[in-house]
Design a protein around this motif. Structure first.
Motif, PDB file in Angstrom:
ATOM      1  N   ALA A 273     -25.579  46.622 106.779  1.00 38.13           N
ATOM      2  CA  ALA A 273     -26.037  45.451 107.538  1.00 38.13           C
ATOM      3  C   ALA A 273     -27.008  45.920 108.604  1.00 38.13           C
ATOM      4  N   VAL A 274     -27.950  45.041 108.952  1.00 39.60           N
ATOM      5  CA  VAL A 274     -28.914  45.334 110.011  1.00 39.60           C
ATOM      6  C   VAL A 274     -28.991  44.135 110.940  1.00 39.60           C
ATOM      7  N   GLU A 275     -29.541  44.340 112.110  1.00 40.56           N
ATOM      8  CA  GLU A 275     -29.690  43.250 113.074  1.00 40.56           C
ATOM      9  C   GLU A 275     -30.923  43.501 113.923  1.00 40.56           C
ATOM     10  N   GLY A 276     -31.407  42.429 114.530  1.00 36.34           N
ATOM     11  CA  GLY A 276     -32.625  42.515 115.317  1.00 36.34           C
ATOM     12  C   GLY A 276     -33.851  42.214 114.474  1.00 36.34           C
ATOM     13  N   VAL A 277     -34.893  41.684 115.103  1.00 37.47           N
ATOM     14  CA  VAL A 277     -36.072  41.227 114.369  1.00 37.47           C
ATOM     15  C   VAL A 277     -36.727  42.317 113.527  1.00 37.47           C
ATOM     16  N   PRO A 278     -37.063  43.486 114.055  1.00 37.30           N
ATOM     17  CA  PRO A 278     -37.765  44.474 113.230  1.00 37.30           C
ATOM     18  C   PRO A 278     -36.988  44.875 111.976  1.00 37.30           C
ATOM     19  N   ALA A 279     -35.682  45.127 112.118  1.00 37.75           N
ATOM     20  CA  ALA A 279     -34.893  45.577 110.979  1.00 37.75           C
ATOM     21  C   ALA A 279     -34.717  44.478 109.942  1.00 37.75           C
ATOM     22  N   VAL A 280     -34.483  43.242 110.392  1.00 42.56           N
ATOM     23  CA  VAL A 280     -34.273  42.150 109.446  1.00 42.56           C
ATOM     24  C   VAL A 280     -35.587  41.784 108.749  1.00 42.56           C
ATOM     25  N   VAL A 281     -36.694  41.814 109.478  1.00 45.73           N
ATOM     26  CA  VAL A 281     -37.995  41.551 108.860  1.00 45.73           C
ATOM     27  C   VAL A 281     -38.297  42.595 107.794  1.00 45.73           C
ATOM     28  N   GLU A 282     -38.014  43.850 108.083  1.00 50.03           N
ATOM     29  CA  GLU A 282     -38.243  44.900 107.089  1.00 50.03           C
ATOM     30  C   GLU A 282     -37.391  44.687 105.844  1.00 50.03           C
ATOM     31  N   ALA A 283     -36.119  44.303 106.052  1.00 52.23           N
ATOM     32  CA  ALA A 283     -35.243  44.036 104.905  1.00 52.23           C
ATOM     33  C   ALA A 283     -35.755  42.863 104.081  1.00 52.23           C
ATOM     34  N   ALA A 284     -36.273  41.837 104.753  1.00 54.34           N
ATOM     35  CA  ALA A 284     -36.819  40.685 104.021  1.00 54.34           C
ATOM     36  C   ALA A 284     -38.056  41.078 103.227  1.00 54.34           C
ATOM     37  N   ARG A 285     -38.904  41.892 103.809  1.00 55.78           N
ATOM     38  CA  ARG A 285     -40.123  42.316 103.122  1.00 55.78           C
ATOM     39  C   ARG A 285     -39.790  43.140 101.879  1.00 55.78           C
ATOM     40  N   GLU A 286     -38.664  43.839 101.912  1.00 55.34           N
ATOM     41  CA  GLU A 286     -38.249  44.684 100.778  1.00 55.34           C
ATOM     42  C   GLU A 286     -37.284  43.959  99.845  1.00 55.34           C
ATOM     43  N   HIS A 287     -37.056  42.669 100.061  1.00 59.20           N
ATOM     44  CA  HIS A 287     -36.163  41.857  99.221  1.00 59.20           C
ATOM     45  C   HIS A 287     -34.740  42.423  99.226  1.00 59.20           C
ATOM     46  N   ARG A 288     -34.283  42.875 100.374  1.00 58.23           N
ATOM     47  CA  ARG A 288     -32.965  43.505 100.454  1.00 58.23           C
ATOM     48  C   ARG A 288     -31.925  42.625 101.132  1.00 58.23           C
ATOM     49  N   ILE A 289     -32.286  41.422 101.552  1.00 54.03           N
ATOM     50  CA  ILE A 289     -31.320  40.562 102.247  1.00 54.03           C
ATOM     51  C   ILE A 289     -30.390  39.911 101.230  1.00 54.03           C
ATOM     52  N   ASP A 290     -29.102  40.155 101.402  1.00 52.51           N
ATOM     53  CA  ASP A 290     -28.094  39.513 100.562  1.00 52.51           C
ATOM     54  C   ASP A 290     -27.583  38.240 101.227  1.00 52.51           C
ATOM     55  N   GLU A 291     -27.350  38.293 102.529  1.00 50.78           N
ATOM     56  CA  GLU A 291     -26.993  37.116 103.318  1.00 50.78           C
ATOM     57  C   GLU A 291     -27.664  37.237 104.682  1.00 50.78           C
ATOM     58  N   LEU A 292     -28.223  36.136 105.134  1.00 44.16           N
ATOM     59  CA  LEU A 292     -28.902  36.093 106.424  1.00 44.16           C
ATOM     60  C   LEU A 292     -27.983  35.428 107.437  1.00 44.16           C
ATOM     61  N   LEU A 293     -27.763  36.093 108.564  1.00 49.41           N
ATOM     62  CA  LEU A 293     -26.927  35.536 109.632  1.00 49.41           C
ATOM     63  C   LEU A 293     -27.813  35.141 110.803  1.00 49.41           C
ATOM     64  N   ILE A 294     -27.622  33.917 111.272  1.00 49.28           N
ATOM     65  CA  ILE A 294     -28.427  33.409 112.379  1.00 49.28           C
ATOM     66  C   ILE A 294     -27.516  32.801 113.439  1.00 49.28           C
ATOM     67  N   ARG A 295     -27.702  33.229 114.673  1.00 48.06           N
ATOM     68  CA  ARG A 295     -27.078  32.574 115.814  1.00 48.06           C
ATOM     69  C   ARG A 295     -28.147  31.687 116.425  1.00 48.06           C
ATOM     70  N   PRO A 296     -28.084  30.369 116.220  1.00 44.49           N
ATOM     71  CA  PRO A 296     -29.217  29.480 116.525  1.00 44.49           C
ATOM     72  C   PRO A 296     -29.772  29.609 117.933  1.00 44.49           C
ATOM     73  N   GLU A 297     -28.922  29.877 118.912  1.00 40.36           N
ATOM     74  CA  GLU A 297     -29.400  29.970 120.293  1.00 40.36           C
ATOM     75  C   GLU A 297     -29.779  31.381 120.689  1.00 40.36           C
ATOM     76  N   GLY A 298     -29.796  32.303 119.738  1.00 41.19           N
ATOM     77  CA  GLY A 298     -30.152  33.674 120.061  1.00 41.19           C
ATOM     78  C   GLY A 298     -31.602  33.794 120.498  1.00 41.19           C
ATOM     79  N   PRO A 299     -31.898  34.735 121.402  1.00 44.12           N
ATOM     80  CA  PRO A 299     -33.259  34.854 121.928  1.00 44.12           C
ATOM     81  C   PRO A 299     -34.292  35.268 120.885  1.00 44.12           C
ATOM     82  N   ASP A 300     -33.863  35.930 119.815  1.00 42.44           N
ATOM     83  CA  ASP A 300     -34.825  36.401 118.815  1.00 42.44           C
ATOM     84  C   ASP A 300     -35.194  35.344 117.787  1.00 42.44           C
ATOM     85  N   THR A 301     -34.451  34.244 117.728  1.00 41.95           N
ATOM     86  CA  THR A 301     -34.717  33.269 116.666  1.00 41.95           C
ATOM     87  C   THR A 301     -36.089  32.633 116.809  1.00 41.95           C
ATOM     88  N   HIS A 302     -36.534  32.432 118.048  1.00 48.91           N
ATOM     89  CA  HIS A 302     -37.847  31.820 118.248  1.00 48.91           C
ATOM     90  C   HIS A 302     -38.911  32.859 118.613  1.00 48.91           C
TER      91      HIS A 302
END
Length: 372
Positions: free
Chosen positions: A270-299
Motif C-alpha cells: 500500500a502507498v499513501e500521499g499524492v506522489p506515490a498514489v499518482v505513480e501507482a495510478a500511472r503504472e496501473h497498479r492501484i487495486d483499491e483507492l482510499l480517499i478521506r474526502p476532507e484530507g488536504p491532498d484531495t484538492h
C-alpha cells in the motif's frame, strides 16, 4: 464503491459541469420550486466559465427534477450542452449542493453521497414463519414471506409422557420452520443482493434462523431485540445500515494499515500521499483507492493529459512522458478517473469512521496495490 457507472464521463473530453442538487428541501413536487435553484446553479457555472449551452442544459435538468423519485438529491454531469449522467444520491449534499466547472468531472463527492447505501432485508420471524421487507435509503416494500409446516407450535409445561412427546413435536416444528425461513432468506438475499439482513423476533427464533443460514451470510446479519410482531422503525433500520457501513469501512482501513507495513524485503502493498498514489495510478497498479474526502491532498493540484494514466504531480513530468496537452485538476478527481478506467473500486473511509486517525491515509489519499 464500484465506479463502473462513471465510464460515460471519461469517454468524452471536458471541461465538465458537475452539480450536486439537494432535493430534500422541496416538500411539494412543483416545477416552480426548482426554478430558483436551477437559476442559481446556472449562474454559478457561468461565473466559473461554463458555456451557455451547458448552463442551459443543467438549468433545464434541475427544473425537471420535479419528476425525480429520489428524496435526497441528484448529481448532474454535463458538457457541450448535454447532461451525460445524473445518478441519484443516497444522502443530501452538504450546504444545499454545489456546482463546479473543471477539466475533469468532480466525482469525489459521490463517494459519500451516492455510495454505501446498504440494502436491507428485514425478516420478521415467529414460530409459524416469517415476513420479509426490503429497505433502503429510498424506502421499503414487502419482499415475500414463508410459512412453516402445519405442526404444533405451542409448548406445554406438563411432565406427562404424552405431553412430553407433544413437546418434542414442538421442538421439531421449530427446527423445521427455522430451516424453511433460513432457506427462503438466503434466496431473498441472493435475488435482492442485500447487504444487511436484520432478524426481528424472539431470541430463540432469531438464534434458530441464524444458526441455519449459510456461513457466507453471517457477516451481514444484524439482530433486533424487538418482540414478535413488532415492526422496525426507520431509525432502527438506519442504525443497522450505519453499523454495516462502519464495519465495512473499518475492515477496509485495517487492510490498508496492514498492507502499509513493509515486508521482509522492505516493500509495502500500500502507498499513501499524492506522489506515490499518482505513480501507482500511472503504472496501473492501484487495486483499491482510499480517499478521506476532507484530507488536504484531495484538492491538491496535479496535471492530467487526455488518457486516464496520463497524470503527474508536475506539468514537466507529463511533457517528459510525451504528453503534448495537459490541464490542472484536483488530485482526487484525477485519481478517480484512473481508477474507473482500470476497474479499481474506491473507498471513502472516514465519514463512516469519525474516530479514525486524521492522518490515515496520509493527506487523505492512499491505495492498495495490485502487485507487491
Amino acid at each position: 464503491m464500484d465506479l463502473a457507472f462513471l465510464h460515460p464521463l471519461y469517454e468524452q473530453t471536458g471541461p465538465w459541469a458537475s452539480v450536486y442538487v439537494d432535493l430534500s428541501r422541496h416538500a411539494e413536487d412543483r416545477r416552480e420550486e426548482r426554478r430558483p435553484t436551477a437559476r442559481a446553479v446556472a449562474r454559478e457555472l457561468a461565473s466559473q466559465g461554463a458555456d451557455e449551452a451547458t448552463c442551459r442544459a443543467v438549468r433545464e435538468a434541475v427544473e425537471d427534477l420535479v419528476h425525480s423519485p429520489g428524496p435526497h438529491g441528484r448529481a448532474l454531469f454535463a458538457r457541450d450542452g448535454e447532461v451525460v449522467l445524473d445518478p441519484p444520491l443516497a444522502r443530501r449534499p452538504v450546504a444545499g449542493g454545489s456546482a463546479h466547472w473543471a477539466p475533469l468531472p468532480h466525482v469525489s463527492p459521490l463517494l459519500e453521497l451516492a455510495a454505501e447505501d446498504p440494502v436491507c432485508v428485514v425478516a420478521y420471524i415467529d414460530r409459524k414463519g416469517a415476513d420479509f421487507e426490503l429497505r433502503s435509503g429510498l424506502g421499503g416494500h414487502e419482499a415475500g414471506a414463508v410459512t412453516g409446516g402445519p405442526w404444533p407450535v405451542h409448548r406445554t409445561g406438563s411432565a406427562d409422557w404424552s405431553e412430553r412427546h407433544f413437546q418434542l413435536r414442538v421442538e421439531n416444528t421449530w427446527d423445521h420452520n427455522a430451516a424453511e425461513i433460513a432457506d427462503a432468506l438466503a434466496v431473498c438475499q441472493e435475488e435482492t443482493r442485500a447487504d444487511v439482513l436484520i432478524l426481528v423476533g424472539d431470541d430463540r427464533e432469531r438464534r434458530a434462523v441464524h444458526d441455519r443460514l449459510p456461513r457466507r451470510l453471517h457477516d451481514r446479519l444484524v439482530g433486533a431485540s424487538h418482540g414478535t410482531g413488532s415492526r422496525l422503525r426507520d431509525e432502527d433500520v438506519e442504525r443497522a445500515r450505519a453499523e454495516h457501513v462502519r464495519r465495512r469501512a473499518r475492515q477496509d482501513l485495517d487492510r490498508f494499515l496492514a498492507a502499509r507495513a513493509p515486508d521482509g524485503e522492505g516493500r509495502a502493498a500500500a502507498v499513501e500521499g499524492v506522489p506515490a498514489v499518482v505513480e501507482a495510478a500511472r503504472e496501473h497498479r492501484i487495486d483499491e483507492l482510499l480517499i478521506r474526502p476532507e484530507g488536504p491532498d484531495t484538492h491538491r493540484e496535479v496535471w492530467v493529459g487526455e488518457g486516464p494514466d496520463q497524470l503527474a504531480v508536475r506539468r514537466t513530468e507529463l511533457s517528459a512522458l510525451g504528453e503534448r496537452h495537459s490541464w490542472s485538476a484536483r488530485a482526487d478527481d484525477a485519481l478517480l478517473r484512473a481508477a474507473v478506467e482500470t476497474g479499481a473500486p474506491a473507498i471513502s473511509v472516514t465519514p463512516a469512521l469519525p474516530d479514525a486517525s486524521v492522518d490515515t491515509p496520509s493527506g487523505g489519499l492512499g491505495a492498495l496495490l495490485r502487485w507487491r
